[in-house]
Design a protein around this motif. Structure first.
Motif, PDB file in Angstrom:
ATOM      1  N   ASP A 128       0.819  -1.211   0.000  1.00 21.19           N
ATOM      2  CA  ASP A 128       0.000   0.000   0.000  1.00 21.19           C
ATOM      3  C   ASP A 128       0.852   1.260   0.000  1.00 21.19           C
ATOM      4  O   ASP A 128       0.634   2.180  -0.809  1.00 21.19           O
ATOM      5  N   SER A 129       1.817   1.324   0.903  1.00 24.31           N
ATOM      6  CA  SER A 129       2.622   2.543   1.008  1.00 24.31           C
ATOM      7  C   SER A 129       3.583   2.684  -0.178  1.00 24.31           C
ATOM      8  O   SER A 129       3.924   3.803  -0.571  1.00 24.31           O
ATOM      9  N   ALA A 151      -1.383   5.308   3.744  1.00 17.31           N
ATOM     10  CA  ALA A 151      -1.849   4.563   2.560  1.00 17.31           C
ATOM     11  C   ALA A 151      -3.109   3.758   2.815  1.00 17.31           C
ATOM     12  O   ALA A 151      -3.329   2.722   2.193  1.00 17.31           O
ATOM     13  N   HIS A 152      -3.980   4.228   3.732  1.00 15.22           N
ATOM     14  CA  HIS A 152      -5.261   3.535   3.931  1.00 15.22           C
ATOM     15  C   HIS A 152      -6.078   3.601   2.644  1.00 15.22           C
ATOM     16  O   HIS A 152      -6.162   4.645   1.998  1.00 15.22           O
ATOM     17  N   HIS A 153      -6.708   2.476   2.296  1.00 10.83           N
ATOM     18  CA  HIS A 153      -7.467   2.409   1.049  1.00 10.83           C
ATOM     19  C   HIS A 153      -8.883   1.910   1.315  1.00 10.83           C
ATOM     20  O   HIS A 153      -9.286   1.739   2.481  1.00 10.83           O
ATOM     21  N   ASP A 184      -9.418  -1.103   3.576  1.00  7.56           N
ATOM     22  CA  ASP A 184      -9.232  -0.798   4.998  1.00  7.56           C
ATOM     23  C   ASP A 184     -10.513  -0.215   5.580  1.00  7.56           C
ATOM     24  O   ASP A 184     -10.906  -0.528   6.708  1.00  7.56           O
ATOM     25  N   LEU A 225      -5.716   7.537  -0.763  1.00 12.87           N
ATOM     26  CA  LEU A 225      -6.016   6.260  -1.426  1.00 12.87           C
ATOM     27  C   LEU A 225      -7.361   5.667  -1.019  1.00 12.87           C
ATOM     28  O   LEU A 225      -7.722   4.585  -1.497  1.00 12.87           O
ATOM     29  N   ARG A 249      -7.958  -2.440  -2.822  1.00 11.46           N
ATOM     30  CA  ARG A 249      -6.703  -3.197  -2.751  1.00 11.46           C
ATOM     31  C   ARG A 249      -6.387  -3.813  -4.112  1.00 11.46           C
ATOM     32  O   ARG A 249      -5.226  -3.864  -4.522  1.00 11.46           O
ATOM     33  N   LEU A 264      -4.786  -1.326  -6.319  1.00 13.04           N
ATOM     34  CA  LEU A 264      -3.401  -1.097  -5.919  1.00 13.04           C
ATOM     35  C   LEU A 264      -2.503  -2.227  -6.415  1.00 13.04           C
ATOM     36  O   LEU A 264      -1.393  -1.990  -6.905  1.00 13.04           O
ATOM     37  N   GLU A 265      -2.983  -3.460  -6.267  1.00 15.47           N
ATOM     38  CA  GLU A 265      -2.193  -4.606  -6.716  1.00 15.47           C
ATOM     39  C   GLU A 265      -1.977  -4.569  -8.225  1.00 15.47           C
ATOM     40  O   GLU A 265      -0.862  -4.828  -8.711  1.00 15.47           O
TER      41      GLU A 265
END
Length: 436
Positions: A30-31, A122-124, A127, A159, A164, A167-168
């Motif tokens: 994430d970060s 980087a909470h998305h 989360d 974010l 997630r 992000l991946e």
């Protein structure tokens, strides 16, 4: 995703366009994605990494990874080391709470020291959903269902609209590298179980589930803002401060309708969430009280008295033990040693199979609802029933300590070991734990 991220910054975080800020960077996916997005968006930032010294060489590996990545980008990397276990033992908080308090206090120091206005985390979206489901499963008011705030005084979380999975996918396309924490895949932890098992099923139910959830969070947040403003005004009328504590008129509370909802809204911030207990207190005898982790609520004739608990006066409740510790002398003296063979357990010493233990171990007082598997019985038994069968009096019961591994009781110290940690394989290391 980069295009959407840039638009989100312009629309929701324009203050970041012309400000130097800090990114909290653990080295995880994430970060690392957040850092790369900010770099490609040509924003000005430094990195901040916390080494909590909880995972040995892996923690140091994370630190080196972030340092090297910062050097590659040509940005400043701030690093600090924490004695997290020492903080836990001193302040009697969980590891998660200790890490949170330590890192955010350090972030504030960095901002002041370097005259920087914001820290990005980087909470998305996942989360947000995980937090929502955890709070929902535990029981919460609307404030627990409104998600993680995108902005606070010093924090920015750009974010939150992204999942997630997004992000991946971005990381794979950009061929980003990151560090994996092995514990993130262990489904014995509630948040991991939600992340790995429940959320994928929810996404299967509806193709736009994530978008629908984000909309719901937005609506709930707006409703909570209205409700909070009203409750705050009501609290200012009802909570009369006298000599450092609040007095609340019981007769004025009783006319509120629906009563249970108002009681939750007024008192949950102080740790009182059991509505039946709160309602019963209103009609209880003078002197009856409720105690939370932070406050005491006492009925005194026709008023409730709300007082803050002085943490310095609280009994010490929890201590952590690292794997390499040989002896602990507080709150009681325990000695740990690897031995070649086991003998019969006694009240003063037990023998366990070392590889069954998960560190850090915890020494704590017993709590209502605790249970264990008494050695030799191999079935669950509540501690309250065990104490009753052993004819332990009330005062003695309050002085008993537990040795725990990953929330499971290893030893009711001075009384009985747990069957689950017995030595089953003599070829494995045998740990002798004795009370001196």
């Amino acid at each position: 995703m980069l295009k959407a991220f840039k638009k989100h910054i312009v629309d929701s975080f324009p203050e970041l366009l012309d400000s130097h800020f800090i990114i909290a960077c653990s080295g995880g996916l994430d970060s690392m994605v957040l850092t790369d997005l900010c770099h490609q968006a040509q924003l000005q930032f430094s990195l901040a990494h916390c080494n909590f010294k909880l995972r040995g060489e892996d923690s140091d590996g994370d630190e080196n990874f972030v340092r090297e990545y910062g050097d590659k980008l040509g940005v400043v990397v701030y690093v600090t080391h924490f004695d997290t276990i020492g903080f836990v033992n001193q302040h009697k908080v969980s590891i998660q709470m200790a890490a949170r308090e330590l890192r955010y206090a350090w972030f504030e120091q960095l901002l002041v020291q370097h005259t920087i206005p914001y820290v990005l985390t980087a909470h998305h979206a996942n989360d947000n959903l995980e937090t929502f489901l955890i709070n929902l499963s535990r029981g919460t008011g609307i404030d627990g269902l409104t998600g993680i705030p995108a902005k606070t005084a010093i924090l920015r979380r750009p974010l939150l609209p992204f999942t997630r999975q997004e992000l991946e996918s971005f990381a794979q396309v950009q061929k980003l590298k990151w560090r994996e924490d092995a514990s993130n895949t262990d489904t014995k932890y509630l948040r991991n179980k939600i992340r790995l098992e429940i959320i994928p099923k929810l996404n299967e139910l509806h193709p736009t589930f994530s978008d629908n959830f984000n909309n719901t969070i937005h609506y709930l947040s707006q409703t909570e803002t209205i409700a909070s403003a009203y409750l705050q005004k009501l609290k200012e009328e009802l909570f009369v401060e006298i000599n450092g504590r609040f007095e609340i008129s019981i007769s004025r509370l009783k006319i509120l309708n629906p009563l249970s909802t108002y009681l939750f809204g007024l008192f949950n911030a102080y740790g009182f969430k059991e509505l039946e207990n709160l309602e019963a207190l209103l009609d209880g005898l003078s002197g009856k009280q409720l105690v939370s982790s932070t406050h005491v609520l006492v009925k005194n004739r026709d008023v409730l008295l709300l007082s803050l608990i002085d943490k310095k006066e609280k009994d010490e409740q929890e201590f952590l033990i690292n794997e390499n510790l040989v002896e602990i002398n507080h709150p009681l003296t325990l000695k740990f040693s690897v031995v070649p063979e086991r003998y019969n357990n006694s009240a003063k010493e037990i023998f366990v199979q070392k590889n069954k233990l998960k560190y850090p171990l915890v020494i704590r007082k017993w709590e209502k609802g605790d249970y264990f598997y008494p050695l030799g019985l191999n079935h669950k038994k509540k501690l309250s029933k065990f104490f009753k069968d052993e004819k332990v009096d009330v005062l003695t019961k309050e002085e008993i300590w537990l040795l725990c591994s990953n929330e499971q009781i290893v030893w009711v110290i001075g009384m009985r070991a747990d069957h689950r940690f017995r030595v089953e394989n003599s070829t494995e290391e045998i740990l002798k734990i004795e009370m001196i």
